[in-house]
Motif scaffolding. Structure first.
Motif, mmCIF file in Angstrom:
data_model
loop_
_atom_site.group_PDB
_atom_site.id
_atom_site.type_symbol
_atom_site.label_atom_id
_atom_site.label_comp_id
_atom_site.label_asym_id
_atom_site.label_seq_id
_atom_site.Cartn_x
_atom_site.Cartn_y
_atom_site.Cartn_z
ATOM 1 N N LYS A 1 0.834 -1.199 0.000
ATOM 2 C CA LYS A 1 0.000 0.000 0.000
ATOM 3 C C LYS A 1 0.871 1.253 0.000
ATOM 4 N N ALA A 2 0.413 2.265 -0.721
ATOM 5 C CA ALA A 2 1.185 3.499 -0.851
ATOM 6 C C ALA A 2 1.188 4.283 0.453
ATOM 7 N N ARG B 1 6.018 1.814 -0.775
ATOM 8 C CA ARG B 1 4.949 0.816 -0.680
ATOM 9 C C ARG B 1 5.156 0.039 0.608
ATOM 10 N N ASP C 1 -0.323 9.187 5.007
ATOM 11 C CA ASP C 1 -1.039 8.938 3.765
ATOM 12 C C ASP C 1 -0.347 9.631 2.597
#
Length: 280
Positions: free
Chosen positions: A32-33, A64, A93
């Motif tokens: 996930k970024a 990632r 985020d």
């Protein structure tokens, strides 16, 4: 062929989905970024703060994330594909960035006022999202969404390069302390000096000197000129001209200029002679 663990995320229990069919693992995920939220984040080969660092990631760079466990995150950097562990709290985020810091070091102020105590120090190549501009007593600032401010001349739009000549950029780090695994204006090693200088001129390079030894084309020692790279086992330096080497080194513990022939003799006495010469 054995995959380089520095550039490929794989363990017996978990691996990058892109490596399916190349390695054996209990499960595969795409990751996930996320982005780096600290000025400098150390990346380690194991989740242990007592372990030496492999490299560092800078504010705003993206990764990632393959695993979050016990306060650590196992990640792969998007910039150069380096894999390692860092504290989970140093991630946030993803956010679209607009500018990069273009000086070796600068301060982040709580507001557009250089007389206020800085809230952070940022390295060249740190990435930020600019939300506005301000001016105080003739000094121009760019401001972030939270109101903090940077000196405007210390930032460049993301698509602009600092210079055409990467040696000029590397020379701006002169007297920066040497740091094993360091990759910032606060402490830097030999291969990071090459990588960051090239990055700020719009070119990419792998992180470590053994990886960099394959870039460009091979040349003979007598052909050396400004911008060529000289490699030893575990070390790389930049030719500032045909007689002067610019490198982050453990001898002076700084980024320093050194007569090339003198460096060859000094390093050869302790370690080995150069293993190769490359022209980018």
């Amino acid at each position: 062929m054995t995959l380089d663990r520095r550039l490929n995320a794989f363990r017996p229990d978990l691996a990058d989905e892109a490596l399916r069919g190349q390695v054996e693992a209990g499960r595969f995920i795409a990751g996930k970024a996320a982005r780096i939220t600290m000025p400098v984040a150390a990346l380690r080969p194991v989740p242990d703060s007592a372990c030496g660092i492999d490299t560092e990631l800078l504010l705003g760079e993206t990764v990632r994330v393959f695993e979050r466990k016990d306060g650590w995150a196992w990640v792969q950097a998007d910039q150069d594909r380096y894999v390692g562990y860092l504290p989970e709290m140093q991630l946030g985020d993803p956010e679209e960035v607009t500018h990069r810091v273009c000086v070796p070091r600068t301060f982040l102020y709580p507001e557009p006022e250089l007389r206020r105590p800085p809230v952070a120090s940022l390295s060249m190549a740190s990435r930020v999202r600019i939300a506005g501009e301000a001016e105080t007593r003739g000094t121009r600032y760019v401001t972030l969404a939270d109101g903090t401010a940077l000196i405007a001349s210390h930032c460049l739009p993301l698509g602009e390069n600092l210079a055409d000549d990467y040696v000029t950029v590397a020379a701006r780090f002169l007297e920066t302390p040497y740091l094993w695994g360091g990759r910032s204006g606060f402490g830097i090693d030999c291969s990071a000096l090459v990588q960051l200088a090239l990055m700020m001129t719009g070119r990419s390079a792998p992180r470590d000197s053994d990886m960099q030894a394959a870039i460009g084309t091979g040349i003979a020692r007598e052909e050396l000129r400004r911008g060529d790279l000289v490699f030893w086992k575990g070390h790389v330096g930049i030719m500032e001209d045909d007689k002067t080497l610019l490198h982050a080194n453990g001898h002076t513990m700084t980024v320093a200029r050194e007569n090339f022939e003198a460096a060859v003799q000094r390093i050869g006495w302790l370690y080995s002679l150069p293993t190769g010469y490359r022209r980018i």
